[in-house]
Each structure stands twice: as structure tokens, then as C-alpha cells.
Design an enzyme around this catalytic site. Sequence first.
Site, PDB file in Angstrom:
ATOM      1  N   GLY A  56       0.773  -1.219  -0.258  1.00 48.67           N
ATOM      2  CA  GLY A  56       0.021  -0.028  -0.100  1.00 48.67           C
ATOM      3  C   GLY A  56       0.926   1.288   0.108  1.00 48.67           C
ATOM      4  O   GLY A  56       1.788   1.202   0.905  1.00 48.67           O
ATOM      5  N   ALA A  57       0.632   2.149  -0.860  1.00 52.63           N
ATOM      6  CA  ALA A  57       1.604   3.403  -1.238  1.00 52.63           C
ATOM      7  C   ALA A  57       1.812   4.085   0.273  1.00 52.63           C
ATOM      8  O   ALA A  57       3.191   4.195   0.390  1.00 52.63           O
ATOM      9  CB  ALA A  57       1.044   4.252  -2.246  1.00 52.63           C
ATOM     10  N   ARG A 100      10.253  -0.804  -4.488  1.00 49.62           N
ATOM     11  CA  ARG A 100       9.214  -0.486  -5.504  1.00 49.62           C
ATOM     12  C   ARG A 100       9.084   0.512  -6.530  1.00 49.62           C
ATOM     13  O   ARG A 100       9.168   1.742  -5.559  1.00 49.62           O
ATOM     14  CB  ARG A 100       7.769  -0.833  -4.678  1.00 49.62           C
ATOM     15  N   GLN A 207      -5.382  -9.092  -2.713  1.00 47.59           N
ATOM     16  CA  GLN A 207      -5.529  -8.182  -1.555  1.00 47.59           C
ATOM     17  C   GLN A 207      -6.882  -7.813  -1.164  1.00 47.59           C
ATOM     18  O   GLN A 207      -7.339  -7.489   0.101  1.00 47.59           O
ATOM     19  CB  GLN A 207      -4.766  -6.839  -2.029  1.00 47.59           C
ATOM     20  N   ASP A 248      -1.264   4.779  -6.282  1.00 47.51           N
ATOM     21  CA  ASP A 248      -0.096   4.725  -6.089  1.00 47.51           C
ATOM     22  C   ASP A 248       0.752   5.855  -6.643  1.00 47.51           C
ATOM     23  O   ASP A 248       1.978   5.964  -6.189  1.00 47.51           O
ATOM     24  CB  ASP A 248       0.498   3.376  -6.678  1.00 47.51           C
ATOM     25  N   ASN A 258      -2.781   2.605 -10.176  1.00 48.31           N
ATOM     26  CA  ASN A 258      -3.425   1.745  -9.052  1.00 48.31           C
ATOM     27  C   ASN A 258      -3.398   0.225  -9.283  1.00 48.31           C
ATOM     28  O   ASN A 258      -3.106   0.189 -10.558  1.00 48.31           O
ATOM     29  CB  ASN A 258      -4.817   2.406  -8.601  1.00 48.31           C
ATOM     30  N   LYS A 259      -3.682  -0.545  -8.539  1.00 44.12           N
ATOM     31  CA  LYS A 259      -3.567  -1.734  -8.678  1.00 44.12           C
ATOM     32  C   LYS A 259      -4.161  -2.395 -10.072  1.00 44.12           C
ATOM     33  O   LYS A 259      -5.157  -1.857 -10.514  1.00 44.12           O
ATOM     34  CB  LYS A 259      -4.284  -2.498  -7.457  1.00 44.12           C
TER      35      LYS A 259
END
Length: 363
Positions: A56-57, A100, A207, A248, A258-259
Site C-alpha cells: 500500500g503506497a 518498489r 489483496q 500509487d 493503481n492496482k
Amino acid sequence: MNSHSSTIPVSLRWVGDAAGHLDILDQTRLPAHLEWRACHDVDAVVEAIKSLRVRGAPAIGIAGAYGLVVAAAEAIRDGLASDAARAHVLARGELLACARPTAVNLRWAVERALGTITPLPPTASARDLAVALLAAARAIHDEDRELCAAIGRHGAALLPDGGILTHCNTGALATGGAGTALAAITTAWEQGRKIHVFADETRPLFQGARLTAWELVQRGIPVTVLVDAAAGHLLSTGRVQACIVGADRITAAGDAANKIGTYAIAVLARAHGVPFYVAAPSSTFDLSIESGADIPIEERAAAEVLAPLGVAAAPSGAAAFNPAFDVTPASLITALVTEHGVIQPVTRDRIAAVLGPGGRVTP
Ligand code: MRU
């Protein structure tokens, strides 16, 4: 209803004084096991970030900041002199910032914490560095709690009663506070709104199923998990009144990474006339980038797709495409929700007006 919230553990915590260590709640073990992982060296922090034990950012930004304290603690243990200790912390900081690539919060937090040791005299000892870095990491952590609460309030005001679709995990596990998109949902629920959450399972690492559903069940909020591919059917049958996700990295023009799978939901939401909201703190904005095409997208190991949760699901010999994130263009985002308020419509000018010229109001 609020009584359930205290049962969600924090995603990470510092233990001891400036020579102490970082404890990370190992999210790869949830929901079956609640296990803490003690990180006494930077390699352990980097490994935890890369393997999504902490994820998670905002949470990886906080982990990166505490990781610098771990670096200074290494220098204390190794008896490094002032200049060697500072060089050690800077080199380890680069390793942390690169762990990351997509979430800009990670480099932002590492650079902000490192900025607090720049004015210290060259004679500052490893312990002096550790003390300053611990204060910086704690400040970033504490601020994130406040940011999450503000995002929760602004986001809750946007959400209608009814079905709310979310993707990945944006809750307490992903931040230093109550979350971003999930904080909007939990705040609305705590305000007594009639909400039912639909959580995409979020392949390949689940997630949504493992973490978001777990957080919501802990809080007593109704949640239904669906395979990612069911989102189109759910939206087309009128069961979703709003979608809300995290981010993110958000560009100056409002494109949001995002994801993986988020973009598909945004397209579906537009096709079915459902509002699509993105909630994130100002530390997730990267105003040095104009277009979402310039956001670095992390590609992860094939095994995550070919053997999800360790169970072979494809023949050996098959290749895998495993981008961890995708980009949703600003044109598909109804509004951005930040700690400073709601940005709607999502345009460069509105973003600059709400965030200020530097993009991030927090120092
Ligand atoms: O790969 P992950 O699990 O770190 O991805 C997380 C997300 O995509 C979240 O939506 C984002 O970081 C926001 S968390 C508040």
C-alpha cells in the site's frame, strides 16, 4: 459500530529507542495468521517491501522512512564514524527508495526523512542521525493518521447509500491510519449510512479478498467478495452506486496508477453511468509527470500468476504477464479525494489549485 475499529492492528510499528527495530505486520500471512516480522537490518525492510509483507503506497513510504532509522542503527552497531555513518544511511536510503517503483510515496518519504539530516553538522554521530531520522519517520507516520481521517471525511460525503465497489486494499493495512478509499467507506458506515461493500478479490495476490474483506469483517461492515471478472456483470445489473479506489501515483493531469484491474473498473463504471472516485493523500501526487504513460509500472514474478497462493494453476512452460498496476486516465475519474478536499472535475488546474504549486502541501 466504531467499536470494531480497534481490532484492526497497525501495519507497522517502531520498537525501542533510536537504535531499535521496525516491526512489520506480515500481510502475506493474512487473513489466516497474524504475525509480526522484526526488521533489524535494511535488507529485511527492503525484502518486506518487495515481497508485499508491507504494502500500500502510504504504508511503504512509512516503512521506507523507518528503514532509514534501521540504517542508522546498523551504523551504530558497526561503530561507524560520522562521515561513514552518513554515507551508509544515504546508500541504504537509495536501496529503500528503489524497492518498489510505482508508488511515489516511497521515494517521497525517504527523501523527506533524509532532508532532516542534511542540516546536521558533519560531526553528527550515527546516533544523532538515528535520533533525527526516527523523529522524521514518526512525524510522517503520525501525519498519515491525520491525512487518512481527513480523506475519510471528504470521501464519505461523496458516497451514496447502496453498493460500493472497491479494488485491492486501501485500509488500515495499507496506510499509517484508517486508510484512504476504505476510510471513506468505513467513515460513511460509522455515520450510519446504508452501505454494502463489494470487494474485488484482486488477482493475483488477492489483496481484496485477503485484506479488504478481513478489515471489513473485523469492523462488522457487510462485504461481498467477487472475482475481478465479475465486476462488469455486477455493474451492468445496477448493484453498484459508486466505485472508490486508492492510487500509487497521480500525475499533474490527474491520471492515476493503481492496482492492476483498476482501469477496467473505471471503463465499466463510465459505461454504466456509475461515479468512479480515486482517494489518495497529496504525497501520492507526482506533479513532475504529466501523463500516466510516464508512470513506471512494476512487473512482478510470473509465479504470482501461474501459481496463485502457491497452487499451480497453469502448466509449467507457460509465460505470464504480471503488471502490478495500471493507469486510469483522468477523463474516467469523477473526482479525486485528498486530505485537502475533493478535486472535481479532475483537471490540471483544479489539482494545482487544491494542492498548491509544489503538489504536496505537507513539508
Ligand atoms: O501492490 P500493492 O498491494 O502495494 O498495491 C496497493 C494498491 O494498489 C493500493 O490501492 C494503493 O497503494 C493505495 S493504498 C492506500
